[in-house]
Design an enzyme around this catalytic site. Sequence first.
Site, PDB file in Angstrom:
ATOM      1  N   ILE A 171       1.744  -1.153   0.843  1.00 33.10           N
ATOM      2  CA  ILE A 171       1.560  -2.263   1.789  1.00 33.10           C
ATOM      3  C   ILE A 171       1.650  -3.599   1.052  1.00 33.10           C
ATOM      4  O   ILE A 171       2.313  -4.536   1.476  1.00 33.10           O
ATOM      5  CB  ILE A 171       0.188  -2.133   2.490  1.00 33.10           C
ATOM      6  CG1 ILE A 171       0.217  -0.946   3.447  1.00 33.10           C
ATOM      7  CG2 ILE A 171      -0.213  -3.422   3.201  1.00 33.10           C
ATOM      8  CD1 ILE A 171      -1.121  -0.571   4.030  1.00 33.10           C
ATOM      9  N   ARG A 172       0.985  -3.652  -0.099  1.00 35.02           N
ATOM     10  CA  ARG A 172       0.878  -4.921  -0.816  1.00 35.02           C
ATOM     11  C   ARG A 172       2.214  -5.403  -1.381  1.00 35.02           C
ATOM     12  O   ARG A 172       2.441  -6.595  -1.532  1.00 35.02           O
ATOM     13  CB  ARG A 172      -0.131  -4.762  -1.947  1.00 35.02           C
ATOM     14  CG  ARG A 172      -0.908  -6.007  -2.194  1.00 35.02           C
ATOM     15  CD  ARG A 172      -2.075  -5.774  -3.079  1.00 35.02           C
ATOM     16  NE  ARG A 172      -1.713  -5.415  -4.436  1.00 35.02           N
ATOM     17  CZ  ARG A 172      -2.555  -5.453  -5.450  1.00 35.02           C
ATOM     18  NH1 ARG A 172      -3.798  -5.836  -5.246  1.00 35.02           N
ATOM     19  NH2 ARG A 172      -2.196  -5.105  -6.649  1.00 35.02           N
ATOM     20  N   ASP A 210      -6.493  -9.763   2.306  1.00 35.26           N
ATOM     21  CA  ASP A 210      -7.641  -9.293   3.085  1.00 35.26           C
ATOM     22  C   ASP A 210      -8.033 -10.257   4.210  1.00 35.26           C
ATOM     23  O   ASP A 210      -8.843  -9.916   5.052  1.00 35.26           O
ATOM     24  CB  ASP A 210      -8.864  -9.095   2.171  1.00 35.26           C
ATOM     25  CG  ASP A 210      -8.620  -8.044   1.098  1.00 35.26           C
ATOM     26  OD1 ASP A 210      -7.679  -7.251   1.268  1.00 35.26           O
ATOM     27  OD2 ASP A 210      -9.368  -8.024   0.107  1.00 35.26           O
ATOM     28  N   GLU A 248     -11.430  -0.126   1.905  1.00 37.44           N
ATOM     29  CA  GLU A 248     -11.843   0.303   0.554  1.00 37.44           C
ATOM     30  C   GLU A 248     -13.274  -0.102   0.172  1.00 37.44           C
ATOM     31  O   GLU A 248     -13.937   0.584  -0.599  1.00 37.44           O
ATOM     32  CB  GLU A 248     -10.863  -0.232  -0.492  1.00 37.44           C
ATOM     33  CG  GLU A 248     -10.865  -1.740  -0.590  1.00 37.44           C
ATOM     34  CD  GLU A 248      -9.969  -2.263  -1.699  1.00 37.44           C
ATOM     35  OE1 GLU A 248      -9.366  -3.312  -1.490  1.00 37.44           O
ATOM     36  OE2 GLU A 248      -9.875  -1.633  -2.763  1.00 37.44           O
ATOM     37  N   GLY A 306     -10.846 -16.001  -7.132  1.00 34.84           N
ATOM     38  CA  GLY A 306     -10.908 -16.196  -8.580  1.00 34.84           C
ATOM     39  C   GLY A 306      -9.943 -17.285  -9.025  1.00 34.84           C
ATOM     40  O   GLY A 306     -10.305 -18.213  -9.769  1.00 34.84           O
ATOM     41  N   GLY A 356      -9.333  -4.028   1.492  1.00 30.85           N
ATOM     42  CA  GLY A 356     -10.436  -4.781   2.073  1.00 30.85           C
ATOM     43  C   GLY A 356     -11.663  -4.573   1.212  1.00 30.85           C
ATOM     44  O   GLY A 356     -12.489  -3.721   1.472  1.00 30.85           O
TER      45      GLY A 356
HETATM   46  N1  LIG Z   1     -14.800 -18.596 -12.074  1.00 30.22           N
HETATM   47  C1  LIG Z   1     -13.589 -18.667 -12.616  1.00 30.22           C
HETATM   48  N2  LIG Z   1     -13.234 -19.733 -13.368  1.00 30.22           N
HETATM   49  C2  LIG Z   1     -12.021 -19.819 -13.916  1.00 30.22           C
HETATM   50  N3  LIG Z   1     -11.055 -18.889 -13.761  1.00 30.22           N
HETATM   51  C3  LIG Z   1     -11.336 -17.807 -13.019  1.00 30.22           C
HETATM   52  C4  LIG Z   1     -12.613 -17.630 -12.413  1.00 30.22           C
HETATM   53  N4  LIG Z   1     -12.611 -16.459 -11.751  1.00 30.22           N
HETATM   54  C5  LIG Z   1     -11.389 -15.921 -11.931  1.00 30.22           C
HETATM   55  N5  LIG Z   1     -10.628 -16.719 -12.689  1.00 30.22           N
HETATM   56  C6  LIG Z   1      -9.257 -16.473 -13.100  1.00 30.22           C
HETATM   57  O1  LIG Z   1      -8.442 -16.443 -11.921  1.00 30.22           O
HETATM   58  C7  LIG Z   1      -7.438 -15.455 -12.062  1.00 30.22           C
HETATM   59  C8  LIG Z   1      -7.393 -14.584 -10.848  1.00 30.22           C
HETATM   60  O2  LIG Z   1      -8.680 -14.053 -10.548  1.00 30.22           O
HETATM   61  P1  LIG Z   1      -8.844 -12.649  -9.825  1.00 30.22           P
HETATM   62  O3  LIG Z   1      -8.221 -11.590 -10.664  1.00 30.22           O
HETATM   63  O4  LIG Z   1     -10.266 -12.488  -9.482  1.00 30.22           O
HETATM   64  O5  LIG Z   1      -7.921 -12.720  -8.551  1.00 30.22           O
HETATM   65  P2  LIG Z   1      -8.054 -13.526  -7.210  1.00 30.22           P
HETATM   66  O6  LIG Z   1      -7.500 -14.894  -7.404  1.00 30.22           O
HETATM   67  O7  LIG Z   1      -9.446 -13.464  -6.707  1.00 30.22           O
HETATM   68  O8  LIG Z   1      -7.057 -12.732  -6.278  1.00 30.22           O
HETATM   69  P3  LIG Z   1      -7.285 -11.331  -5.515  1.00 30.22           P
HETATM   70  O9  LIG Z   1      -7.516 -11.714  -4.088  1.00 30.22           O
HETATM   71  O10 LIG Z   1      -6.024 -10.614  -5.689  1.00 30.22           O
HETATM   72  O11 LIG Z   1      -8.449 -10.649  -6.128  1.00 30.22           O
HETATM   73  C9  LIG Z   1      -7.713 -14.689 -13.326  1.00 30.22           C
HETATM   74  O12 LIG Z   1      -6.756 -15.075 -14.283  1.00 30.22           O
HETATM   75  C10 LIG Z   1      -9.107 -15.100 -13.716  1.00 30.22           C
HETATM   76  O13 LIG Z   1      -9.269 -15.189 -15.119  1.00 30.22           O
HETATM   77  O1  LIG Z   2      -5.615  -2.955  -7.808  1.00 31.97           O
HETATM   78  P1  LIG Z   2      -5.720  -4.420  -8.040  1.00 31.97           P
HETATM   79  O2  LIG Z   2      -4.464  -5.045  -8.480  1.00 31.97           O
HETATM   80  O3  LIG Z   2      -6.852  -4.786  -8.922  1.00 31.97           O
HETATM   81  O4  LIG Z   2      -6.042  -5.112  -6.635  1.00 31.97           O
HETATM   82  C1  LIG Z   2      -6.900  -4.574  -5.697  1.00 31.97           C
HETATM   83  C2  LIG Z   2      -7.566  -5.614  -4.869  1.00 31.97           C
HETATM   84  O5  LIG Z   2      -6.728  -6.621  -4.423  1.00 31.97           O
HETATM   85  C3  LIG Z   2      -6.992  -6.882  -3.063  1.00 31.97           C
HETATM   86  O6  LIG Z   2      -5.927  -6.391  -2.350  1.00 31.97           O
HETATM   87  C4  LIG Z   2      -7.117  -8.373  -2.830  1.00 31.97           C
HETATM   88  O7  LIG Z   2      -5.967  -9.018  -3.267  1.00 31.97           O
HETATM   89  C5  LIG Z   2      -8.255  -6.156  -2.699  1.00 31.97           C
HETATM   90  O8  LIG Z   2      -8.340  -5.728  -1.369  1.00 31.97           O
HETATM   91  C6  LIG Z   2      -8.222  -5.047  -3.664  1.00 31.97           C
HETATM   92  O9  LIG Z   2      -9.489  -4.607  -3.975  1.00 31.97           O
HETATM   93 MG   LIG Z   3     -10.546 -11.959  -5.777  1.00 32.33          MG
END
Ligand SMILES: Nc1ncnc2c1ncn2[C@@H]1O[C@H](COP(=O)(O)OP(=O)(O)OP(=O)(O)O)[C@@H](O)[C@H]1O
Ligand SMILES: O=P(O)(O)OC[C@H]1O[C@](O)(CO)[C@@H](O)[C@@H]1O
Ligand SMILES: [Mg+2]
Length: 567
Positions: A463-464, A310, A409, A281, A354
């Site tokens: 863990i995290r 993950d 998970e 994201g 995961g």
């Molecule tokens: N397609 C997108 N375009 C712009 N911003 C995004 C997009 N998807 C997610 N974001 C932004 O990126 C940030 C992080 O996204 P997200 O919560 O999905 O975590 P992540 O980076 O995938 O990490 P994790 O592995 O912990 O899930 C959030 O602030 C979200 O608003």
């Molecule tokens: O509980 P939160 O903060 O949304 O994060 C959980 C998610 O983050 C992760 O650890 C990835 O960062 C996933 O495995 C898990 O689903």
């Molecule tokens: Mg993500």
Amino acid sequence: MEILSHAITASASAKLSLPRNDNVHRRLVGCRHGFSYLNFRTLRSQRGRRIFSKVQCSQQSSNNSIDFSDPDWKSKFQQDLERRFNIPHITDIFPDAQSFPSTFCLRMRTPVNEDFAEGYPSDEEWHGYINNNDRVLLKVINYSSHKSAGAECIDPNCTWVEQWVHRAGPREKIYFKPEEVKAAIVTCGGLCPGLNDVIRQIVITLEIYGVKNIVGIPFGYRGFSDKDLDEVPLSRKVVQNIHLSGGSLLGVSRGGPSVSDIVTNMEERGINMLFVLGGNGTHAGANAIHNECRKRKLKVAVVGVPKTIDNDILLMDKTFGFDTAVEEAQRAINPAYIEAHSAYHGIGIVKLMGRSSGFIAMQSSLASGQVDICLIPEVPFRLHGPHGVLRHLKYLIETKGSAVVCVAEGAGQNLIEKTNATDASGNIVLGDIGVHIQQETKKYFKELGIPADVKYIDPTYMIRACRANASDGILCTVLGQNAVHGAFAGYGGITVGICNTHYVYFPIPEKQVERLRAALKSLIMAVATFVGDVVYSTSPINKPRLSLAKASTTAFVVRGARQVIIL
Ligand SMILES: Nc1ncnc2c1ncn2[C@@H]1O[C@H](COP(=O)(O)OP(=O)(O)OP(=O)(O)O)[C@@H](O)[C@H]1O
Ligand SMILES: O=P(O)(O)OC[C@H]1O[C@](O)(CO)[C@@H](O)[C@@H]1O
Ligand SMILES: [Mg+2]
């Protein structure tokens, strides 16, 4: 994203006897770099039929298919690969952008009064810079046949095609004057061991280049819009010891402002280097910020450091935090084993992270040597029925007296009710498969009238929140350094990774695409373990060593399986 023809994908999933759901469909999607072929070859070896000569790859982005009858297909493939892995540079938008000799040099790093026996090496003699044309091999195994275990072939003859990606590291010429840089660091998504290590190294490296204006954006992208959140001034002094604790000095968050608002805020603050630490994201956001900056003709370098505990990025050897997670996870497996082993008919269940890939569950199960059944999202399984997990648990209780289950998970989500909820970033909130297995196990044994002492452990956040271990600490340090080198070299819209032990830059879109296939990687790993004959399926339980055909139908049993072949 690359796609396979729907018909072939459908036939593939039919042959695998997997449910034809979207997840499975996605896992079978993928072409180039041999992943589809690997899949199809797996199918072939299972069924003994040749089906993969029919496969046609196509790429949505360029709409071209590989025509293997074309004598030039190999060079065309390589050109296409070079294009896909091209890393955006400041000169793409500002052809007249000026470069300067790098300020990252030995003189900046070594005290001048250092006593060198051979004399002090001058910067001209220092061969520490990376040439822009340096490349790293993406694939290092030359498979001679598609029958070779784990073979990743591009064409039916399994022709060797060198695939190169850009080498990371400091360049001799830089495109930013350190005194004109305002660098910002932001950490988004969930926590991951090593975030502080990366922040620390980015700050230290920026200072080595001579940057004085460094700030942290608090609580992820939210820090760009929330007026109550002030940016955090960063310096070596501030970050010196932050790696000694877990979490993120800057805080993390999900959700947040629009890309346009983020870029407007960056403009107001005068930020021209942005280091973004986060998962898929976050990287989608970083790429959008990069594109928006280009659209507004802003000379800004946006560089990502992939953070996914993950480990679900396909092209990278591993992502930071994963090693630590595995180490901590197997620590949680041990008490589950002790509890189960010490109880009369004890069953220990451990749920690990995961969302869509089972690396943590698989690796920590293998590391512990104490897990009987490991359930991962890549492999559908059943709880009930003759080949179900519960039947096998009964068998284990009857034969061994205790059992340990490790479940990722994201595994078995088809067995539980969908929550229909999403988090602030739009990620689907998963149902709790660990609790479900615990309840079903208790019910099952109760109905059979067999006593069973079921203990459930969910160590996810313990863990995290850990501090990175030594190996992750080193990985974070080198990634952090290379992120800064990339920005100074004028690259943007890139992310840093480790590939075949070397550090590389990937364009962000490529990384995002690859993530979709990442789940497959642990499936490959799992299948590979079958080749080693040390990990086997529960189906059917009275024939523990099974053919590959059965392997992908149910759960994995990994007890004592330390001797694995990981391809
Ligand atoms: N397609 C997108 N375009 C712009 N911003 C995004 C997009 N998807 C997610 N974001 C932004 O990126 C940030 C992080 O996204 P997200 O919560 O999905 O975590 P992540 O980076 O995938 O990490 P994790 O592995 O912990 O899930 C959030 O602030 C979200 O608003
Ligand atoms: O509980 P939160 O903060 O949304 O994060 C959980 C998610 O983050 C992760 O650890 C990835 O960062 C996933 O495995 C898990 O689903
Ligand atoms: Mg993500």
